[in-house]
Design a protein around this motif. Sequence first.
Motif, PDB file in Angstrom:
ATOM      1  N   GLY A  88       0.775  -1.235   0.000  1.00 12.25           N
ATOM      2  CA  GLY A  88       0.000   0.000   0.000  1.00 12.25           C
ATOM      3  C   GLY A  88       0.804   1.280   0.000  1.00 12.25           C
ATOM      4  O   GLY A  88       0.334   2.310  -0.475  1.00 12.25           O
ATOM      5  N   SER A  89       2.026   1.247   0.561  1.00 15.84           N
ATOM      6  CA  SER A  89       2.839   2.454   0.585  1.00 15.84           C
ATOM      7  C   SER A  89       4.300   2.080   0.767  1.00 15.84           C
ATOM      8  O   SER A  89       4.628   0.985   1.263  1.00 15.84           O
ATOM      9  CB  SER A  89       2.409   3.401   1.717  1.00 15.84           C
ATOM     10  N   LEU A  90       5.171   2.995   0.387  1.00  9.40           N
ATOM     11  CA  LEU A  90       6.598   2.777   0.564  1.00  9.40           C
ATOM     12  C   LEU A  90       6.947   2.668   2.047  1.00  9.40           C
ATOM     13  O   LEU A  90       7.798   1.861   2.450  1.00  9.40           O
ATOM     14  CB  LEU A  90       7.375   3.920  -0.097  1.00  9.40           C
ATOM     15  N   GLU A  91       6.286   3.461   2.872  1.00 13.16           N
ATOM     16  CA  GLU A  91       6.521   3.383   4.314  1.00 13.16           C
ATOM     17  C   GLU A  91       6.171   2.010   4.849  1.00 13.16           C
ATOM     18  O   GLU A  91       6.933   1.410   5.635  1.00 13.16           O
ATOM     19  CB  GLU A  91       5.702   4.456   5.035  1.00 13.16           C
ATOM     20  N   ASN A  92       5.019   1.458   4.432  1.00 15.04           N
ATOM     21  CA  ASN A  92       4.619   0.123   4.869  1.00 15.04           C
ATOM     22  C   ASN A  92       5.588  -0.938   4.365  1.00 15.04           C
ATOM     23  O   ASN A  92       5.902  -1.895   5.077  1.00 15.04           O
ATOM     24  CB  ASN A  92       3.212  -0.206   4.375  1.00 15.04           C
ATOM     25  N   LEU A  93       6.045  -0.767   3.129  1.00 19.50           N
ATOM     26  CA  LEU A  93       6.992  -1.713   2.538  1.00 19.50           C
ATOM     27  C   LEU A  93       8.259  -1.797   3.382  1.00 19.50           C
ATOM     28  O   LEU A  93       8.736  -2.885   3.728  1.00 19.50           O
ATOM     29  CB  LEU A  93       7.317  -1.273   1.115  1.00 19.50           C
ATOM     30  N   VAL A  94       8.805  -0.639   3.729  1.00 17.57           N
ATOM     31  CA  VAL A  94      10.033  -0.590   4.524  1.00 17.57           C
ATOM     32  C   VAL A  94       9.793  -1.127   5.930  1.00 17.57           C
ATOM     33  O   VAL A  94      10.599  -1.907   6.470  1.00 17.57           O
ATOM     34  CB  VAL A  94      10.588   0.845   4.568  1.00 17.57           C
ATOM     35  N   SER A  95       8.683  -0.736   6.550  1.00 10.87           N
ATOM     36  CA  SER A  95       8.386  -1.181   7.914  1.00 10.87           C
ATOM     37  C   SER A  95       8.210  -2.692   7.972  1.00 10.87           C
ATOM     38  O   SER A  95       8.702  -3.359   8.903  1.00 10.87           O
ATOM     39  CB  SER A  95       7.125  -0.490   8.436  1.00 10.87           C
ATOM     40  N   ASN A  96       7.497  -3.247   7.011  1.00  6.70           N
ATOM     41  CA  ASN A  96       7.301  -4.699   6.956  1.00  6.70           C
ATOM     42  C   ASN A  96       8.635  -5.410   6.828  1.00  6.70           C
ATOM     43  O   ASN A  96       8.915  -6.376   7.541  1.00  6.70           O
ATOM     44  CB  ASN A  96       6.406  -5.053   5.773  1.00  6.70           C
ATOM     45  N   ASN A  97       9.484  -4.941   5.922  1.00  7.53           N
ATOM     46  CA  ASN A  97      10.771  -5.594   5.702  1.00  7.53           C
ATOM     47  C   ASN A  97      11.669  -5.481   6.930  1.00  7.53           C
ATOM     48  O   ASN A  97      12.369  -6.426   7.281  1.00  7.53           O
ATOM     49  CB  ASN A  97      11.459  -5.000   4.474  1.00  7.53           C
TER      50      ASN A  97
END
Length: 412
Positions: free
Chosen positions: A372-381
């Motif tokens: 959904g977002s670049l922030e979510n992508l980074v946080s998940n990883n």
Amino acid sequence: MNMRSLLFLPLLALSACSSARASEGNDTVAPTKPRRTILFQFDGLHYQAPERLQLQNVLALAAEGTRVEEAVVIIPWHPTTGEYGRYHLTSLPNPVTMSGTVMLTETPKMIQQSFGGRFTAHIANSRAYRSLDAGFTYSKLDPNLRDEHILEEAKRVLTEEDPVFMRIVFQDTNDRGGAPVALAKSGTPWKNNLYAEGSPFIKEAREADALLGEFISFLKSKNMWEDTLFILQADGASVYGWHPIQFEDSERIPLIFHGPGIAQGKVIPYAENIDVTATIADFMGVEHPNPDGGSGRVLRELAPDVDAPAVPKYIKRFNAGVREYNRLLAHLVKESPKHPRFDVALMQLYNSYNGKKFFYGVDRIMEWKQTGSLENLVSNNDATLECIRGLIAEEETPAGQQPPVKAPEGCW
């Protein structure tokens, strides 16, 4: 001639003189908005090359415009297999730059499609960029051409059509320069060193720089320089040749802006390649092609009196996560014969139904949009990496000792 006509003549002459002076004044007033954008790319130009090789035209452009101290592209993975390879033959930074988002779809909208049918052009000496072609009025992608031929074609198109947006790529810096350095056989003096004596990269970079100077002189001769938003960038290169992703310099690029509204001689601290399309759209007064959770920001600090804001540097953080994940993954594979739990963890990491943690890496590019977002992508990883670090520490710490770190609750 009656008296009224006689009185009118001096007024007409005065008006004509005033109009002429106003016209002369307008010729000297710098435009406030660009008439066109030229996105000019040296494929494979290492970010340190302008200073280390004293590329005079790149350095002059930086002095006359605004350069980015630390410009970062999305990790320059170059798969031609798998889901990403079904749609793109070029490395990841290229569609991400042109679409202005990391949330790639099968057919992402590109910046040239925001210009509403006005004439746009795409010229490069590689067919790998054909997936970026949608929406260009004119495209010439020919691997048989050298950089000097690309320059001549660009000059012809500008003269005949004056496109509102043009993407130009010089490919020789990589194909004849950086790639041979990466692929050189053992014993080659310049193997894995762009700057070693005799390296073909040095010759190709200097020739490309000379062509850049010729192109800028051409634009000035056609009165197309002052009203052009001119952006110089690359797509990532390592000092070891090409852009292997385990080396941080592969994500660094030279990035320079010049044109109306751009400060002269300014250096801004940080930008990401997703910011390029957002900035073009803003300067040209068109819509961002993909204003989603993975898109970049407008670089308003390019203006003379605007300070750069603090930014989260998500692309840089994402890249660092991918590099660490690949190293941890290799460790799990190598050590799994001694630690069966590692083998189970590997299955969990690749099983979206049974695994609680899921890393969106370079093998899942087309799935990033699910976050959904670049922030979510980074946080998940980041959370997944924490789980893997904890598991390795717990498994490899001798019995009776406390592991240096522990996996958070709910990891596995």
